[in-house]
Design a protein around this motif. Structure first.
Motif, short mmCIF file in Angstrom:
data_model
loop_
_atom_site.label_atom_id
_atom_site.label_comp_id
_atom_site.label_asym_id
_atom_site.label_seq_id
_atom_site.Cartn_x
_atom_site.Cartn_y
_atom_site.Cartn_z
N GLY A 1 0.75 -1.42 -0.15
CA GLY A 1 0.07 0.11 0.24
C GLY A 1 0.79 1.27 -0.08
O GLY A 1 2.09 1.38 0.07
N ASN A 2 0.34 2.12 -1.18
CA ASN A 2 1.12 3.48 -0.19
C ASN A 2 0.22 4.55 -0.92
O ASN A 2 -1.13 4.34 -1.40
N ASP A 3 0.07 5.82 -0.16
CA ASP A 3 0.14 7.20 -0.96
C ASP A 3 0.64 7.85 -2.29
O ASP A 3 1.08 7.03 -2.71
N HIS A 4 0.35 8.23 -2.99
CA HIS A 4 0.55 9.73 -3.54
C HIS A 4 2.44 9.62 -3.97
O HIS A 4 2.41 9.33 -5.00
N ALA A 5 3.47 9.50 -2.61
CA ALA A 5 4.32 10.14 -2.69
C ALA A 5 4.97 8.32 -3.06
O ALA A 5 6.45 8.77 -3.82
N GLY A 6 4.54 7.60 -2.81
CA GLY A 6 5.26 5.70 -3.10
C GLY A 6 3.81 5.69 -4.69
O GLY A 6 4.77 4.23 -4.45
N THR A 7 3.73 6.34 -5.04
CA THR A 7 2.76 5.76 -6.35
C THR A 7 4.07 4.81 -7.10
O THR A 7 4.18 3.47 -7.66
N VAL B 1 -3.59 12.11 -1.53
CA VAL B 1 -4.66 11.45 -0.85
C VAL B 1 -3.48 11.08 1.27
O VAL B 1 -2.35 11.23 1.35
N ASP B 2 -4.80 10.18 1.30
CA ASP B 2 -4.16 10.14 2.82
C ASP B 2 -3.79 8.55 3.12
O ASP B 2 -4.24 7.13 3.24
N TYR B 3 -2.56 8.57 3.54
CA TYR B 3 -1.64 7.23 3.76
C TYR B 3 -2.41 6.73 4.66
O TYR B 3 -2.49 5.09 3.75
N ALA B 4 -3.05 6.91 5.33
CA ALA B 4 -3.56 5.74 6.33
C ALA B 4 -4.39 4.75 5.68
O ALA B 4 -4.69 3.70 6.46
N ASP B 5 -5.50 5.90 4.79
CA ASP B 5 -6.76 4.89 4.39
C ASP B 5 -6.00 3.90 3.13
O ASP B 5 -6.65 2.59 3.09
N PHE B 6 -5.03 3.70 3.04
CA PHE B 6 -3.90 2.73 2.34
C PHE B 6 -3.51 1.71 3.13
O PHE B 6 -2.77 0.20 3.06
N VAL B 7 -3.03 2.23 4.10
CA VAL B 7 -1.87 1.52 4.99
C VAL B 7 -2.21 0.46 5.81
O VAL B 7 -2.39 -0.76 6.15
N HIS B 8 -4.21 0.99 6.70
CA HIS B 8 -4.44 -0.05 7.17
C HIS B 8 -5.10 -1.28 6.27
O HIS B 8 -5.06 -2.29 6.77
N PRO B 9 -5.19 -1.38 5.05
CA PRO B 9 -6.00 -2.32 4.75
C PRO B 9 -4.34 -3.11 5.02
O PRO B 9 -4.20 -4.37 4.54
N VAL B 10 -3.28 -3.08 4.16
CA VAL B 10 -2.00 -3.57 4.33
C VAL B 10 -1.63 -4.75 5.63
O VAL B 10 -1.64 -5.49 6.04
#
Length: 143
Positions: free
Chosen positions: A6-12, A40-49
């Motif tokens: 999972g990643n936010d916009h900085a990690g795409t 985007v907010d990183y938490a939205d993509f980190v929690h599922p991971v």
């Protein structure tokens, strides 16, 4: 092996390259990250991971944000997660060997892409050393 990422916009950009590396190694990848450079907010993509690792749906996870800090802090709120913010291959190896890290947090704005790929390779190919490190891991609450 199954890996959640999972990643936010900085990690795409990094995420896309890492997914390519993992798929070339025939590793199954669950992609929970954004594929956009739009903020985007990183938490939205980190929690599922973290949840995938916590529930055993993935053996390990990889999370990527600008500094790696926010993603790491978010992941470590989950039971059974030991996320490690790493910035060198050597730190990555130690996170696995000594801390039994099961999520790698990468700081996309502070490491080069080839370095990130090398760190991912080290993370997936390093095992927990156990021994004296086991008793230390057991002292981490709720793990």
């Amino acid at each position: 092996m199954k890996i959640a990422i999972g990643n936010d916009h900085a990690g795409t950009e990094y995420k896309l390259a890492i997914v390519g590396l993992l798929k070339a190694k025939d590793i199954e990848v669950s992609n929970f990250g954004t594929d956009s450079a739009e903020s985007v907010d990183y938490a939205d993509f980190v929690h599922p991971v973290a949840q995938a690792v916590e529930e055993g749906k993935a053996e390990i996870g990889i999370i990527i944000c600008g500094s790696g800090n926010g993603a790491c802090m978010t992941a470590n709120k989950h039971q059974k997660v030991r996320a490690a913010l790493c910035w060198t291959k050597e730190i990555t190896v130690l996170a696995r060997e000594h801390n039994d890290a099961n999520i790698l947090s990468l700081p996309a704005r502070y490491i080069a892409l080839p370095q990130a790929l090398e760190m991912v390779d080290a993370f997936i190919n390093t095992s927990f050393a156990g021994g004296r490190h086991e008793r230390r891991i057991e002292k981490i609450p709720c793990r």
